[in-house]
Design an enzyme around this catalytic site. Structure first.
Site, PDB file in Angstrom:
ATOM      1  N   LYS A  63       0.790  -1.238   0.000  1.00 39.37           N
ATOM      2  CA  LYS A  63       0.000   0.000   0.000  1.00 39.37           C
ATOM      3  C   LYS A  63       0.822   1.288   0.000  1.00 39.37           C
ATOM      4  CE  LYS A  63      -3.070  -1.393  -0.758  1.00 39.37           C
ATOM      5  NZ  LYS A  63      -3.151  -2.241  -1.980  1.00 39.37           N
ATOM      6  N   HIS A 107       7.859  -7.416  -1.748  1.00 41.35           N
ATOM      7  CA  HIS A 107       7.686  -6.681  -0.492  1.00 41.35           C
ATOM      8  C   HIS A 107       8.724  -7.145   0.545  1.00 41.35           C
ATOM      9  CE1 HIS A 107       3.981  -4.868  -1.782  1.00 41.35           C
ATOM     10  NE2 HIS A 107       3.259  -5.962  -1.724  1.00 41.35           N
TER      11      HIS A 107
END
Ligand code: A3P
Length: 324
Positions: A66, A131
């Site tokens: 995000k 990530h």
């Protein structure tokens, strides 16, 4: 008879069963090498650590979830492919979601014959994403001949708000109560969120970008929003594909900024409906495009919540002018 890949899966499952766990976000998160993971992501991370071989030409896009991953994927793809075959890359960008044309290495973890086959078959230069925290990246990504790493960082308050919406949008059937903002917030402040604590995630990459500026670039969502043209130019230089004077005069940079902008991507037919499926995960495509603004946390969080996250950021990150 046990197949090779089954053995590996069993090995990962065994390691995972020994890790510290915490119940949150409606699931059980596991702590591995200092960071928290949803179970669905962890065997992929381990597979990457054991099998992934970076190529010197690779561009590895990294983020906490995000933080602007989707945007960075679109921008990098557009920059790198602008002169390859204009028609094809344009078509790809208009007919698929950025997560389809830039794969996450820990999600595309196919252990067939102990290799990540899908990634091995990709032609160079590969644009890949992850990530995974810097300290947990496979060694080949940090070698002398290692790849280029581009990290995108974002205000941790806005990331939290984005994460909470994304989680509920994708994980809660209409009949179920959404995971409460308050509960999610407590978890987030404890560092218990996907690939959290986010402040350690950001700090590791920030330090790496100071130590190895040729190999690791540290971008900020807010700066990119403020001056996308300049950010795109810097990114192009970093990946060794700077814009020529002719390109700049011809408006090529502005065009890339436009076709990768929030409004443009959000309104593509391909991103309006349907799910992005990969491995054992699925997400609504439109959930990757929510509001796309800086400071949305001010609208959603109480002043106390804002203060608490600001304190955490202050305490955990260096206070120099160039802190993450
Ligand atoms: P918001 O939820 O605050 O709107 P990620 O791509 O890492 O999953 O991050 C998603 C966040 O980036 C969401 O933030 C989303 O709206 C925003 N985003 C997606 N595409 C964008 C774009 N092209 N430009 C700017 N922000 C974008």
């Amino acid at each position: 008879e046990v197949r090779g890949d089954e053995k590996i899966e069993q090995k990962y499952a065994h390691t995972i069963s020994t890790l510290p766990k915490k119940k949150s976000w409606g699931q059980e998160l596991h702590r591995y090498q200092g960071f928290w993971y949803f179970p669905v992501a962890l065997d992929g991370v381990m597979s990457v650590q054991h099998n992934f071989k970076a190529r010197p030409t690779d561009i590895l896009l990294v983020s906490s979830p995000k933080s602007g991953t989707t945007w960075l994927k679109a921008l990098t793809f557009a920059i790198v492919n602008r002169n390859v075959d204009d028609h094809t890359s344009n078509q790809v960008m208009h007919s698929s979601n950025p997560h389809e044309y830039v794969p996450h290495i820990e999600v595309v973890h196919l252990y067939t014959n102990n290799t990540i086959t899908g990634l091995d078959a990709m032609p160079s230069p590969r644009i890949l994403a992850t990530h995974i925290p810097y300290s947990s990246l496979p060694k080949s990504t940090k070698d002398e001949s290692g790849c280029r790493i581009v990290y995108i960082s974002r205000d941790i308050k806005d990331v939290f708000v984005s994460d909470w919406h994304f989680f509920n949008n994708n994980n809660q059937p209409d009949s179920k109560e959404p995971f409460s903002l308050e509960e999610a917030f407590e978890s987030y402040c404890d560092g218990v969120s996907a690939y959290g604590p986010i402040w350690d995630h950001q700090l590791e990459y920030w330090k790496a970008s100071i130590e190895r500026p040729q190999d690791v670039m540290f971008l900020r969502y807010e700066e990119m929003m403020e001056d996308p043209v300049n950010s795109v130019k810097r990114l192009a230089e970093f990946v060794a594909q700077p814009f020529s004077v002719e390109e700049e005069e011809g408006g090529v940079v502005e065009e890339i900024v436009k076709v990768c902008s929030f409004e443009y991507l959000k309104n593509l037919e391909v991103n309006k409906e349907g799910e992005f499926r990969c491995s054992n995960m699925k997400f609504k495509k439109q959930s990757f495009f929510r509001r796309g603004v800086v400071g949305d946390s001010r609208r959603c969080l109480t002043p106390e919540m804002i203060e608490r996250l600001d304190k955490i950021a202050e305490m955990t990150m260096p206070s120099s002018g160039s802190n993450p």
